[in-house]
Motif scaffolding. Structure first.
Motif, PDB file in Angstrom:
ATOM      1  N   THR A  83     -76.773-121.444  43.879  1.00 52.29           N
ATOM      2  CA  THR A  83     -77.071-121.696  42.407  1.00 52.29           C
ATOM      3  C   THR A  83     -77.367-122.836  41.996  1.00 52.29           C
ATOM      4  O   THR A  83     -77.439-123.282  40.656  1.00 52.29           O
ATOM      5  CB  THR A  83     -75.793-121.017  41.620  1.00 52.29           C
ATOM      6  N   GLN A  84     -77.304-123.936  43.101  1.00 49.68           N
ATOM      7  CA  GLN A  84     -78.000-125.156  42.886  1.00 49.68           C
ATOM      8  C   GLN A  84     -79.361-125.245  42.526  1.00 49.68           C
ATOM      9  O   GLN A  84     -80.162-124.254  43.044  1.00 49.68           O
ATOM     10  CB  GLN A  84     -77.578-125.947  44.143  1.00 49.68           C
ATOM     11  N   HIS A 117     -69.388-120.642  51.608  1.00 52.01           N
ATOM     12  CA  HIS A 117     -69.755-121.526  52.636  1.00 52.01           C
ATOM     13  C   HIS A 117     -70.990-121.048  53.208  1.00 52.01           C
ATOM     14  O   HIS A 117     -71.232-121.507  54.375  1.00 52.01           O
ATOM     15  CB  HIS A 117     -68.629-121.458  53.660  1.00 52.01           C
ATOM     16  N   ASN A 118     -71.958-120.317  52.557  1.00 46.64           N
ATOM     17  CA  ASN A 118     -73.132-119.917  53.123  1.00 46.64           C
ATOM     18  C   ASN A 118     -73.944-119.417  51.959  1.00 46.64           C
ATOM     19  O   ASN A 118     -73.544-118.532  51.075  1.00 46.64           O
ATOM     20  CB  ASN A 118     -73.202-119.183  54.154  1.00 46.64           C
ATOM     21  N   ILE A 119     -75.295-120.019  51.793  1.00 44.54           N
ATOM     22  CA  ILE A 119     -75.781-119.485  50.542  1.00 44.54           C
ATOM     23  C   ILE A 119     -76.441-117.856  50.687  1.00 44.54           C
ATOM     24  O   ILE A 119     -76.579-117.298  49.573  1.00 44.54           O
ATOM     25  CB  ILE A 119     -77.158-120.521  50.150  1.00 44.54           C
ATOM     26  N   GLY A 134     -71.909-109.735  41.069  1.00 50.57           N
ATOM     27  CA  GLY A 134     -72.355-110.645  39.918  1.00 50.57           C
ATOM     28  C   GLY A 134     -71.818-111.916  40.365  1.00 50.57           C
ATOM     29  O   GLY A 134     -71.452-112.305  41.536  1.00 50.57           O
ATOM     30  N   TYR A 135     -72.104-113.069  39.588  1.00 48.44           N
ATOM     31  CA  TYR A 135     -71.849-114.424  39.970  1.00 48.44           C
ATOM     32  C   TYR A 135     -70.401-114.614  40.332  1.00 48.44           C
ATOM     33  O   TYR A 135     -69.613-114.011  39.586  1.00 48.44           O
ATOM     34  CB  TYR A 135     -72.402-115.401  38.926  1.00 48.44           C
ATOM     35  N   HIS A 136     -70.221-115.570  41.427  1.00 51.09           N
ATOM     36  CA  HIS A 136     -68.829-116.087  41.637  1.00 51.09           C
ATOM     37  C   HIS A 136     -68.223-114.891  42.112  1.00 51.09           C
ATOM     38  O   HIS A 136     -66.939-114.879  41.878  1.00 51.09           O
ATOM     39  CB  HIS A 136     -68.213-116.610  40.587  1.00 51.09           C
ATOM     40  N   SER A 137     -68.555-113.830  42.872  1.00 55.74           N
ATOM     41  CA  SER A 137     -67.675-112.743  43.472  1.00 55.74           C
ATOM     42  C   SER A 137     -66.581-113.285  44.618  1.00 55.74           C
ATOM     43  O   SER A 137     -65.545-112.761  44.390  1.00 55.74           O
ATOM     44  CB  SER A 137     -68.626-111.999  44.278  1.00 55.74           C
ATOM     45  N   PHE A 138     -66.728-114.385  45.256  1.00 54.41           N
ATOM     46  CA  PHE A 138     -65.785-114.930  45.868  1.00 54.41           C
ATOM     47  C   PHE A 138     -64.373-115.246  45.173  1.00 54.41           C
ATOM     48  O   PHE A 138     -63.287-115.001  45.597  1.00 54.41           O
ATOM     49  CB  PHE A 138     -66.157-115.825  46.971  1.00 54.41           C
TER      50      PHE A 138
END
Length: 195
Positions: free
Chosen positions: A122-123, A52-54, A31-35
């Motif tokens: 997500t930009q 640090h990498n899309i 899901g979004y923002h797993s890090f």
């Protein structure tokens, strides 16, 4: 080039964590923002606030399916821009579209190069570039559809400058085809005019 430097080492460690996380969640990811959501913040297991990498970010957030969709979106946008540039060059008043197609493609490559060390999946900018390329392609295709079509006939295929003259039909006879080198064929006896 120094992988032992703390910033570079942290990024490589984050990429390794993203790869392992995607292997554990290959279809849907975390899901979004797993890090951010899976950080622990301890010294033994450091927190990774971002990928640090899309591509690693998308892989961890959405699994390999999401990564494949991102690749497909980028590749289709690049091919779309190539088609815009190629097709718009044929019409002088679409020179702006040919230039825009090339610049949209360049903007996407620039974004991809810059986002290899930033988490920008997500930009909105790459998706705006995709939308612009779709809009420009629609304009180019509609303009090309307005161009007069060149009729393809036997004379064009044979390379003749003028089509061979048609033989006038005689009332009561079947119209004769265009004469060949051996002369005009005769109509069958059943269709010849009786005098």
């Amino acid at each position: 080039g120094d992988a032992t430097e703390s910033s570079a080492a942290g990024r490589i460690d984050a990429w390794e964590w993203g790869w392992k996380f995607a292997l554990d969640h290959p279809i849907t990811g975390g899901g979004y923002h797993s890090f951010i959501l899976h950080q622990t913040g301890t010294i033994d297991n450091p927190a990774y606030l971002e990928a640090h990498n899309i591509f690693f970010e998308t892989m961890a957030d959405h699994g390999f399916v999401g990564l494949g969709l991102l690749f497909a979106l980028i590749l289709m946008m690049v091919f779309n821009c190539s088609a815009i540039s190629k097709r718009a060059k044929k019409i002088p008043d679409l020179a702006w579209a040919a230039n825009l197609g090339a610049m949209l493609q360049l903007a996407m490559w620039t974004f991809l190069a810059g986002s290899q060390f930033l988490a920008d999946a997500t930009q909105s900018m790459p998706y705006e570039l995709v939308a612009l390329s779709i809009g420009v392609r629609g304009i180019v295709e509609r303009r090309i559809a307005q161009e007069p079509k060149v009729a393809i006939n036997a004379a064009n295929l044979l390379g003749l400058k003028k089509p061979a003259p048609a033989i006038a039909a005689v009332p009561g006879l079947v119209p004769s085809p265009v004469p060949s080198r051996l002369g005009a064929p005769r109509a069958p006896a059943a269709y010849r005019r009786r005098s």
